[in-house]
Design an enzyme around this catalytic site. Sequence first.
Site, PDB file in Angstrom:
ATOM      1  CB  VAL A 253      -1.055  -0.129   1.125  1.00 46.42           C
ATOM      2  CG1 VAL A 253      -1.897  -0.934   1.087  1.00 46.42           C
ATOM      3  CG2 VAL A 253      -0.239   0.047   2.578  1.00 46.42           C
TER       4      VAL A 253
ATOM      5  CE  LYS B  82      -1.717  13.671  -2.273  1.00 43.23           C
ATOM      6  NZ  LYS B  82      -1.025  12.937  -1.413  1.00 43.23           N
TER       7      LYS B  82
END
Length: 501
Positions: free
Chosen positions: A46, A77
């Site tokens: 992750v 982002k």
Amino acid sequence: MNAKQVLIVGGGTAGWMTALIMARSWIKLGFEISLLESPDVGIIGVGEGSTPALKQFFDKLDIKEEEWMPECNATYKCGISFDNWSTKPGCESYFHPFASTMDMHTLKFFIHNARMRVSGVNVYAHPNRFFLSAQIAEKNLSPIAHYNFPFDVLYGYHFDAVLLGQFLKKKAIAMGIEYRVGHLQDVILNESGDIESIKLDDGDSIGADFFVDCTGFRSLLSQQALKTPFKSFSNNLFNNAAVAMPTAIGDLIPSQTVSTALKHGWAWKIPLTNRVGNGYVYSSDFCSADDAEFELRERLGLLDADVPVCHLKMKIGQVEKHWNHNCLAVGLSQGFIEPLEATALFLVQQTAAIFVEMFEAGKFTAEYRDKFNKRIYDHFEGVRDYIVTHYKTSSRSDTEYWRANTKDQADVSETMKILYSAWMNGLDIQAEVKRLRIENYYTAPSWICIFAGMGIFPSEKRLRAASPGESIFSFDNLDDFLKRCSLNFDDHKNYLEQNFK
Ligand SMILES: Cc1cc2nc3c(=O)[nH]c(=O)nc-3n(C[C@H](O)[C@H](O)[C@H](O)COP(=O)(O)OP(=O)(O)OC[C@H]3O[C@@H](n4cnc5c(N)ncnc54)[C@H](O)[C@@H]3O)c2cc1C
């Protein structure tokens, strides 16, 4: 120290990033750098969001976005939207932007209005309308401007953590890192307490002058073999577990992470080109793994869906010495702060880069080891303080978790107390952040965003209307200005499709 043979143990993102940072500077000096990875222990898999620092990492290695982004299903982002952290009217959602050079025109208005609002003047002080990045994210645009727009917008990335690891591994091996597969079973120390070698479960042993512990939360070399003390942050960061599951990507690809406060923690939503990564970071003291999975599934409309689900435990805090004896801990082995601002890879990068920088400056002495350790330790503390502020400024009280998070004002650092008091007294936060020497962790605009975005204003002051001298700008002009600026950016999905296929 005379280290010519370096062994990195662990091939997660931290191991490969460290390998690349060291390889870039040290292979040409004749160093032999090897990386050992266990065939039996997987990577955490992750960690799909970054800060803008990741761009510098790739830039320094001369790795272009066209090369790595498509291989890692990566997207851009512009910042993070924090939803449902505050219950105050108008503050149910706010955006924490990455900076843009355009901010030099709009930030002064935000700071002005925020200070006016603190002093009891009824002006708009929510961050979103003041930042170009917020506009770009709201409209699902890419942060890469047309060639004729002269202002840079800083951005981070979203990516598939497993694919990023594979990409970095390929690059590191190509740069001369020796890759070894083997399972570390034991660590052999010499009489001065330094690591002499490691023993593998097949009976082999590997010696080196210097070791880098990238074994993840296990911290086999640093915390286990060298017994480096660990300072837990569990007194004011309660989350210690997470559950993650993907959903399909829709017609649009957002250019922001969304972090939504839930009953016992918060959920991330990270858009990649081929899927959305979702996860719920929660405290197992307040909620079971099954309940967390149920809440996340319910929220995502996946109650009966057969999706891959990953449950994780997190150890929150940091080692007291990131460099101990002849071993540097990097990544989860050195510590971890919950991923609310996606700072872990930035800390990996900082740790490895500062270490290499010091070596090049000939500062590999015990004195500098202490300075290095203090610098990294302070950085962790600085990030921790900003993360804790999300909880301490929350007005939620709907569950025991939120009541526990918001009740104990004693459990905050001196720095946080000073900054909070400065804010509530309308002092100059930019000057305070500088004076406290914390601007390298989070800048003043970030602190103002969180206080104003969460609606933290003195409640005892009755608001009065702004006088003409206090209203120093027109919102119509500001809105129009940023709207026109945003015309210089393309739809995020289109941009990715057209440039990276
Ligand atoms: C829920 C969650 C969300 C996160 N989100 C973000 C985010 O958005 N942004 C961000 O920057 N970071 C995030 N992180 C952190 C990020 O995932 C890690 O910092 C990053 O993946 C680096 O991990 P690592 O390489 O230190 O450890 P790991 O990925 O765990 O790698 C450990 C390595 O050690 C090896 N190893 C272990 N034992 C042995 C042994 N006995 N012998 C040999 N090798 C061994 C394994 O084979 C593996 O290669 C998140 C973390 C969690 C838990």
